[in-house]
Design a protein around this motif. Structure first.
Motif, short mmCIF file in Angstrom:
data_model
loop_
_atom_site.label_atom_id
_atom_site.label_comp_id
_atom_site.label_asym_id
_atom_site.label_seq_id
_atom_site.Cartn_x
_atom_site.Cartn_y
_atom_site.Cartn_z
N LYS A 8 54.44 16.53 16.77
CA LYS A 8 53.54 16.26 17.91
C LYS A 8 53.25 17.53 18.70
O LYS A 8 52.11 17.79 19.10
N ALA A 9 54.28 18.34 18.91
CA ALA A 9 54.13 19.54 19.74
C ALA A 9 53.56 20.73 18.98
O ALA A 9 52.79 21.52 19.54
N ASN A 10 53.91 20.89 17.69
CA ASN A 10 53.57 22.12 16.97
C ASN A 10 52.54 21.97 15.87
O ASN A 10 51.91 22.96 15.49
N ARG A 11 52.38 20.80 15.32
CA ARG A 11 51.43 20.58 14.22
C ARG A 11 50.67 19.26 14.44
O ARG A 11 50.77 18.33 13.65
N PRO A 12 49.88 19.18 15.50
CA PRO A 12 49.19 17.92 15.79
C PRO A 12 48.19 17.52 14.71
O PRO A 12 47.81 16.35 14.63
N SER A 13 47.78 18.45 13.86
CA SER A 13 46.84 18.11 12.79
C SER A 13 47.53 17.43 11.60
O SER A 13 46.87 16.83 10.76
N TRP A 14 48.85 17.52 11.54
CA TRP A 14 49.59 16.86 10.47
C TRP A 14 49.64 15.36 10.73
O TRP A 14 49.55 14.93 11.89
N PRO A 15 49.82 14.57 9.68
CA PRO A 15 49.98 13.14 9.92
C PRO A 15 51.25 12.88 10.74
O PRO A 15 52.22 13.62 10.62
N PRO A 16 51.23 11.85 11.57
CA PRO A 16 52.43 11.59 12.38
C PRO A 16 53.60 11.16 11.50
O PRO A 16 53.42 10.54 10.45
N VAL A 17 54.79 11.55 11.93
CA VAL A 17 56.00 11.13 11.23
C VAL A 17 56.15 9.63 11.48
O VAL A 17 56.04 9.18 12.61
N PRO A 18 56.37 8.85 10.42
CA PRO A 18 56.41 7.40 10.60
C PRO A 18 57.59 6.93 11.43
O PRO A 18 58.66 7.54 11.43
N ASP A 19 57.38 5.82 12.13
CA ASP A 19 58.45 5.18 12.88
C ASP A 19 59.22 4.23 11.98
O ASP A 19 58.72 3.83 10.92
N ILE A 20 60.39 3.87 12.42
CA ILE A 20 61.16 2.84 11.72
C ILE A 20 60.52 1.51 12.08
O ILE A 20 60.29 1.22 13.25
N ASP A 21 60.21 0.73 11.07
CA ASP A 21 59.57 -0.57 11.31
C ASP A 21 60.49 -1.55 11.97
O ASP A 21 61.61 -1.66 11.74
N PRO A 40 72.27 -4.72 6.40
CA PRO A 40 72.29 -3.37 6.96
C PRO A 40 72.39 -3.41 8.48
O PRO A 40 71.82 -4.27 9.13
N LYS A 41 73.16 -2.49 9.03
CA LYS A 41 73.37 -2.43 10.47
C LYS A 41 72.17 -1.83 11.19
O LYS A 41 71.93 -2.10 12.35
N LYS A 42 71.43 -0.98 10.53
CA LYS A 42 70.29 -0.35 11.16
C LYS A 42 69.08 -0.47 10.25
O LYS A 42 69.21 -0.72 9.06
N ALA A 43 67.93 -0.30 10.82
CA ALA A 43 66.71 -0.41 10.04
C ALA A 43 66.63 0.74 9.04
O ALA A 43 67.05 1.86 9.34
N PRO A 44 66.12 0.47 7.86
CA PRO A 44 66.01 1.55 6.87
C PRO A 44 64.98 2.58 7.32
O PRO A 44 63.98 2.25 7.94
N THR A 45 65.25 3.82 7.00
CA THR A 45 64.34 4.90 7.38
C THR A 45 63.13 4.93 6.45
O THR A 45 63.25 4.59 5.27
N PRO A 46 61.98 5.31 6.97
CA PRO A 46 60.82 5.46 6.10
C PRO A 46 61.08 6.54 5.05
O PRO A 46 61.89 7.44 5.25
#
Length: 127
Positions: free
Chosen positions: A114-127, A62-68
């Motif tokens: 981050k800006a509008n729903r800080p109480s939600w779990p963070p959106v995961p990063d690409i590993d 794969p050319k790019k990391a797979p998305t979570p």
């Protein structure tokens, strides 16, 4: 040596990507090797390709990391758990009315959360 019929549009694409200099005498094989070298960083040496060389693995890598997985994240957000059709980051952005404007939907959602729903779990990063 095996012979292959190659469609004209493929020949034209290889020739365009090989970008021969004016009056350069370049065979199709040499042009294809050049394209491989430019695209993959290496090319098969003449008569030395058995399909197992390191460069050939790059063709299938794969050319790019797979998305979570977006479904895992949606399952962790109580407000979104019962919503249907949120199987992609783009679908989640559309549901939340987040304009992606051609950018990565996951990245746009991450900034929006981050800006509008800080109480939600963070959106995961690409590993």
């Amino acid at each position: 040596m095996q012979q292959f019929n190659v469609d004209d549009d493929i020949v034209a694409l290889v020739w365009k990507l090989a970008n021969p200099k004016p009056f350069e005498n370049l065979t199709f094989t040499a042009a294809l090797r050049r394209v491989f070298r430019e695209q993959l960083g290496s090319a098969p040496k003449e008569g030395n390709f058995d399909g197992s060389e390191e460069w050939s693995r790059q063709l299938t890598a794969p050319k790019k990391a797979p998305t979570p997985n977006p479904s895992d994240w949606v399952a962790a957000v109580p407000e979104l758990q019962n919503e249907k059709g949120l199987g992609t980051w783009k679908a989640i952005c559309t549901h939340l009315k987040i304009e992606t404007a051609g950018d990565s939907a996951r990245r746009k959602l991450k900034n929006w959360v981050k800006a509008n729903r800080p109480s939600w779990p963070p959106v995961p990063d690409i590993d």
